[in-house]
Design a protein around this motif. Structure first.
Motif, PDB file in Angstrom:
ATOM      1  N   ARG A  63       0.807  -1.240   0.037  1.00 41.69           N
ATOM      2  CA  ARG A  63      -0.033   0.052  -0.227  1.00 41.69           C
ATOM      3  C   ARG A  63       0.782   1.243  -0.006  1.00 41.69           C
ATOM      4  NH1 ARG A  63      -3.435   0.309   4.608  1.00 41.69           N
ATOM      5  NH2 ARG A  63      -4.550   1.579   3.292  1.00 41.69           N
ATOM      6  N   TYR A  64       2.158   1.087   0.059  1.00 35.65           N
ATOM      7  CA  TYR A  64       3.023   2.044  -0.005  1.00 35.65           C
ATOM      8  C   TYR A  64       3.291   2.526  -1.693  1.00 35.65           C
ATOM      9  CZ  TYR A  64       4.377   2.098   4.841  1.00 35.65           C
ATOM     10  OH  TYR A  64       4.466   2.479   6.315  1.00 35.65           O
ATOM     11  N   ARG A  65       3.057   3.918  -2.199  1.00 38.26           N
ATOM     12  CA  ARG A  65       3.030   4.195  -3.626  1.00 38.26           C
ATOM     13  C   ARG A  65       4.560   4.730  -3.779  1.00 38.26           C
ATOM     14  NH1 ARG A  65       1.449   8.099  -7.141  1.00 38.26           N
ATOM     15  NH2 ARG A  65       1.104   9.497  -5.305  1.00 38.26           N
ATOM     16  N   PRO A  66       5.369   4.295  -4.431  1.00 41.07           N
ATOM     17  CA  PRO A  66       6.730   5.097  -4.822  1.00 41.07           C
ATOM     18  C   PRO A  66       6.341   5.826  -5.933  1.00 41.07           C
ATOM     19  CG  PRO A  66       6.953   2.802  -5.287  1.00 41.07           C
ATOM     20  CD  PRO A  66       5.623   3.164  -4.588  1.00 41.07           C
ATOM     21  N   PHE A  67       7.105   6.896  -6.399  1.00 40.18           N
ATOM     22  CA  PHE A  67       7.178   7.559  -7.683  1.00 40.18           C
ATOM     23  C   PHE A  67       8.205   8.304  -7.770  1.00 40.18           C
ATOM     24  CE2 PHE A  67       4.901  10.310  -4.470  1.00 40.18           C
ATOM     25  CZ  PHE A  67       5.510  11.673  -4.676  1.00 40.18           C
ATOM     26  N   PHE A  68       8.683   8.572  -9.223  1.00 38.15           N
ATOM     27  CA  PHE A  68       9.822   9.352  -9.418  1.00 38.15           C
ATOM     28  C   PHE A  68       9.441  10.682  -9.428  1.00 38.15           C
ATOM     29  CE2 PHE A  68      10.764   5.130 -11.309  1.00 38.15           C
ATOM     30  CZ  PHE A  68      12.104   5.038 -10.862  1.00 38.15           C
ATOM     31  N   ARG A  69      10.632  11.445  -8.707  1.00 37.52           N
ATOM     32  CA  ARG A  69      10.259  12.923  -8.712  1.00 37.52           C
ATOM     33  C   ARG A  69      10.263  13.355 -10.028  1.00 37.52           C
ATOM     34  NH1 ARG A  69      14.787  13.970  -3.796  1.00 37.52           N
ATOM     35  NH2 ARG A  69      13.693  12.620  -2.211  1.00 37.52           N
ATOM     36  N   TYR A  94      22.529   6.406 -19.492  1.00 36.66           N
ATOM     37  CA  TYR A  94      21.419   5.920 -18.458  1.00 36.66           C
ATOM     38  C   TYR A  94      20.999   7.056 -17.684  1.00 36.66           C
ATOM     39  CZ  TYR A  94      20.413   1.132 -19.214  1.00 36.66           C
ATOM     40  OH  TYR A  94      19.935  -0.155 -19.806  1.00 36.66           O
ATOM     41  N   PRO A  95      19.818   7.443 -17.003  1.00 28.51           N
ATOM     42  CA  PRO A  95      19.566   8.633 -16.055  1.00 28.51           C
ATOM     43  C   PRO A  95      20.652   8.626 -14.894  1.00 28.51           C
ATOM     44  CG  PRO A  95      17.546   7.469 -16.591  1.00 28.51           C
ATOM     45  CD  PRO A  95      18.562   6.690 -17.382  1.00 28.51           C
ATOM     46  N   THR A  96      20.885   9.772 -14.271  1.00 25.15           N
ATOM     47  CA  THR A  96      21.673   9.933 -13.111  1.00 25.15           C
ATOM     48  C   THR A  96      20.910   9.506 -11.865  1.00 25.15           C
ATOM     49  OG1 THR A  96      21.104  12.151 -12.537  1.00 25.15           O
ATOM     50  CG2 THR A  96      22.876  11.631 -14.498  1.00 25.15           C
ATOM     51  N   PHE A  97      21.669   9.542 -10.702  1.00 25.45           N
ATOM     52  CA  PHE A  97      21.074   9.212  -9.502  1.00 25.45           C
ATOM     53  C   PHE A  97      19.905  10.287  -9.030  1.00 25.45           C
ATOM     54  CE2 PHE A  97      25.037   6.410  -7.429  1.00 25.45           C
ATOM     55  CZ  PHE A  97      24.547   5.728  -8.292  1.00 25.45           C
ATOM     56  N   ASP A  98      20.314  11.418  -9.492  1.00 23.82           N
ATOM     57  CA  ASP A  98      19.229  12.564  -9.256  1.00 23.82           C
ATOM     58  C   ASP A  98      17.994  12.265 -10.090  1.00 23.82           C
ATOM     59  OD1 ASP A  98      20.825  13.736  -7.263  1.00 23.82           O
ATOM     60  OD2 ASP A  98      21.873  14.949  -8.598  1.00 23.82           O
ATOM     61  N   ASP A  99      18.432  11.996 -11.468  1.00 24.14           N
ATOM     62  CA  ASP A  99      16.889  11.791 -12.162  1.00 24.14           C
ATOM     63  C   ASP A  99      16.226  10.714 -11.613  1.00 24.14           C
ATOM     64  OD1 ASP A  99      18.041  13.956 -14.071  1.00 24.14           O
ATOM     65  OD2 ASP A  99      19.237  12.256 -15.276  1.00 24.14           O
ATOM     66  N   LEU A 100      16.792   9.832 -10.978  1.00 18.81           N
ATOM     67  CA  LEU A 100      16.055   8.475 -10.781  1.00 18.81           C
ATOM     68  C   LEU A 100      15.435   8.707  -9.004  1.00 18.81           C
ATOM     69  CD1 LEU A 100      17.760   5.735 -12.296  1.00 18.81           C
ATOM     70  CD2 LEU A 100      15.588   6.720 -13.227  1.00 18.81           C
ATOM     71  N   ALA A 101      15.597   9.858  -8.570  1.00 19.46           N
ATOM     72  CA  ALA A 101      15.083  10.054  -7.031  1.00 19.46           C
ATOM     73  C   ALA A 101      13.547   9.761  -7.016  1.00 19.46           C
ATOM     74  CB  ALA A 101      15.309  11.619  -6.655  1.00 19.46           C
ATOM     75  N   VAL A 102      13.405   9.112  -5.664  1.00 19.98           N
ATOM     76  CA  VAL A 102      12.060   8.507  -5.472  1.00 19.98           C
ATOM     77  C   VAL A 102      11.499   9.304  -4.154  1.00 19.98           C
ATOM     78  CG1 VAL A 102      10.887   6.406  -4.733  1.00 19.98           C
ATOM     79  CG2 VAL A 102      12.347   6.462  -6.795  1.00 19.98           C
ATOM     80  N   ASP A 103      10.045   9.638  -4.432  1.00 16.63           N
ATOM     81  CA  ASP A 103       9.509   9.657  -3.089  1.00 16.63           C
ATOM     82  C   ASP A 103       8.390   8.497  -2.818  1.00 16.63           C
ATOM     83  OD1 ASP A 103      10.567  11.848  -2.292  1.00 16.63           O
ATOM     84  OD2 ASP A 103       9.318  13.103  -3.790  1.00 16.63           O
ATOM     85  N   VAL A 104       7.768   8.366  -1.611  1.00 16.40           N
ATOM     86  CA  VAL A 104       6.910   7.522  -1.546  1.00 16.40           C
ATOM     87  C   VAL A 104       5.723   8.008  -0.597  1.00 16.40           C
ATOM     88  CG1 VAL A 104       6.652   5.088  -0.270  1.00 16.40           C
ATOM     89  CG2 VAL A 104       8.850   5.604  -1.108  1.00 16.40           C
ATOM     90  N   GLU A 105       4.608   7.634  -1.275  1.00 13.38           N
ATOM     91  CA  GLU A 105       3.259   7.964  -0.449  1.00 13.38           C
ATOM     92  C   GLU A 105       3.056   6.886   0.571  1.00 13.38           C
ATOM     93  OE1 GLU A 105      -1.174   9.125  -1.060  1.00 13.38           O
ATOM     94  OE2 GLU A 105       0.083   8.914  -2.804  1.00 13.38           O
ATOM     95  N   THR A 106       2.785   7.115   1.890  1.00 14.99           N
ATOM     96  CA  THR A 106       2.420   6.156   2.774  1.00 14.99           C
ATOM     97  C   THR A 106       0.843   5.904   2.635  1.00 14.99           C
ATOM     98  OG1 THR A 106       2.014   7.487   4.769  1.00 14.99           O
ATOM     99  CG2 THR A 106       4.154   6.982   4.166  1.00 14.99           C
ATOM    100  N   PRO A 107       0.520   4.742   3.267  1.00 12.50           N
ATOM    101  CA  PRO A 107      -0.942   4.548   3.134  1.00 12.50           C
ATOM    102  C   PRO A 107      -1.853   5.768   3.911  1.00 12.50           C
ATOM    103  CG  PRO A 107       0.241   2.461   3.845  1.00 12.50           C
ATOM    104  CD  PRO A 107       1.395   3.563   3.989  1.00 12.50           C
TER     105      PRO A 107
END
Length: 263
Positions: A63-69, A94-107
């Motif tokens: 139920r945790y929803r990760p998404f790329f910034r 390939y994209p850099t680490f910054d390009d692939l930063a992720v946030d997560v929306e909790t339940p």
């Protein structure tokens, strides 16, 4: 090459065992779909053979929803067109680490950065204390087995009909859901040991059937468990459903792409 079906949808899972994201198109490289399972929650309290916190032990991770910034930069290499135009064999950027930063929306609806200690505290429990949890990042997908998992919509219908259930395909956490022309459940099994061309360029070798675990019993929305799904697969199909594949030729794959058997 014989046409055997089409890509129904593509999925990637930025954080291992958290919710997946459907994509209209994706770059498929040797390590799998770009952006798939780049992050995982390492659990030092878990057995060394499998040192991760997953929904098998903590079902509400689904139920945790990760998404790329920056979702646009996370889909394909920035110089893919130029690399392909220059001829075969060039490695795209390939994209850099910054390009692939992720946030997560909790339940609960709170949005936390993947590196926020509060995320680990939210995932902790008595068996997996926050002090034992860390976020691991990898340049290749942190999969349990092979880079790509394939599952037919017919197999989902077959299992659901047998149990009198309408099954959400997300239970099976595949990268490629495919609509096979045969119309038969478990028809993907017959391609083990064969090669498939997907779209105009990508070629995959289907390596083996996918051994399933209790993950398929969890509803992806509620995390409620239904053990009858795994029991059915175990009793009737050797505990296996779907197939694993390795990528032989990289490229873009899109929903609706034709799938052809390489003779």
């Amino acid at each position: 090459m014989n046409l055997i079906g089409h890509v129904e949808s593509l999925w990637r899972y930025p954080v291992k065992s958290m919710r997946g994201v459907a994509l209209p198109e994706a770059f498929v490289g040797f390590s799998g779909i770009l952006g798939d399972r780049l992050y995982a929650v390492h659990n030092s309290a878990a057995p060394k053979a499998f040192p991760y916190l997953t929904a098998r032990g903590r079902s509400d991770m689904l139920r945790y929803r990760p998404f790329f910034r920056d979702p646009e930069r996370s889909v394909l290499p920035s110089n893919l067109a130029e690399a392909e135009a220059s001829g075969p064999g060039l490695t795209p950027l390939y994209p850099t680490f910054d390009d692939l930063a992720v946030d997560v929306e909790t339940p609960s609806g709170e949005v936390l950065g993947i590196d926020d200690p509060q995320l680990l505290r939210a995932l902790s429990d008595d068996k997996s204390p926050a002090s034992a949890l860390t976020i691991r990042r990898s340049d290749r997908a942190l999969t349990d087995c092979r880079p790509i998992s394939i599952f037919s919509t017919q197999t989902i219908s077959h299992i659901g009909d047998a149990l009198g259930l309408s099954l959400d395909q997300r239970r099976f956490r595949a990268n490629l859901y495919v609509d096979l022309a045969s119309g038969e459940g478990f028809a993907e099994d017959r391609y083990v040991g064969r090669q498939l061309r997907i779209g105009s360029k990508v070629v995959m070798a289907v390596l083996e059937r996918d051994i399933r675990c209790k993950m398929i019993g969890f509803d992806p929305e509620t995390a409620e468990a239904n053990p009858e799904i795994l029991k059915y697969v175990a009793r009737n199909h050797d505990g296996k459903a779907g197939v694993y594949a390795a990528v032989l030729v990289e490229g873009m794959v899109r929903a609706g792409d034709e799938i052809r058997l390489v003779e």
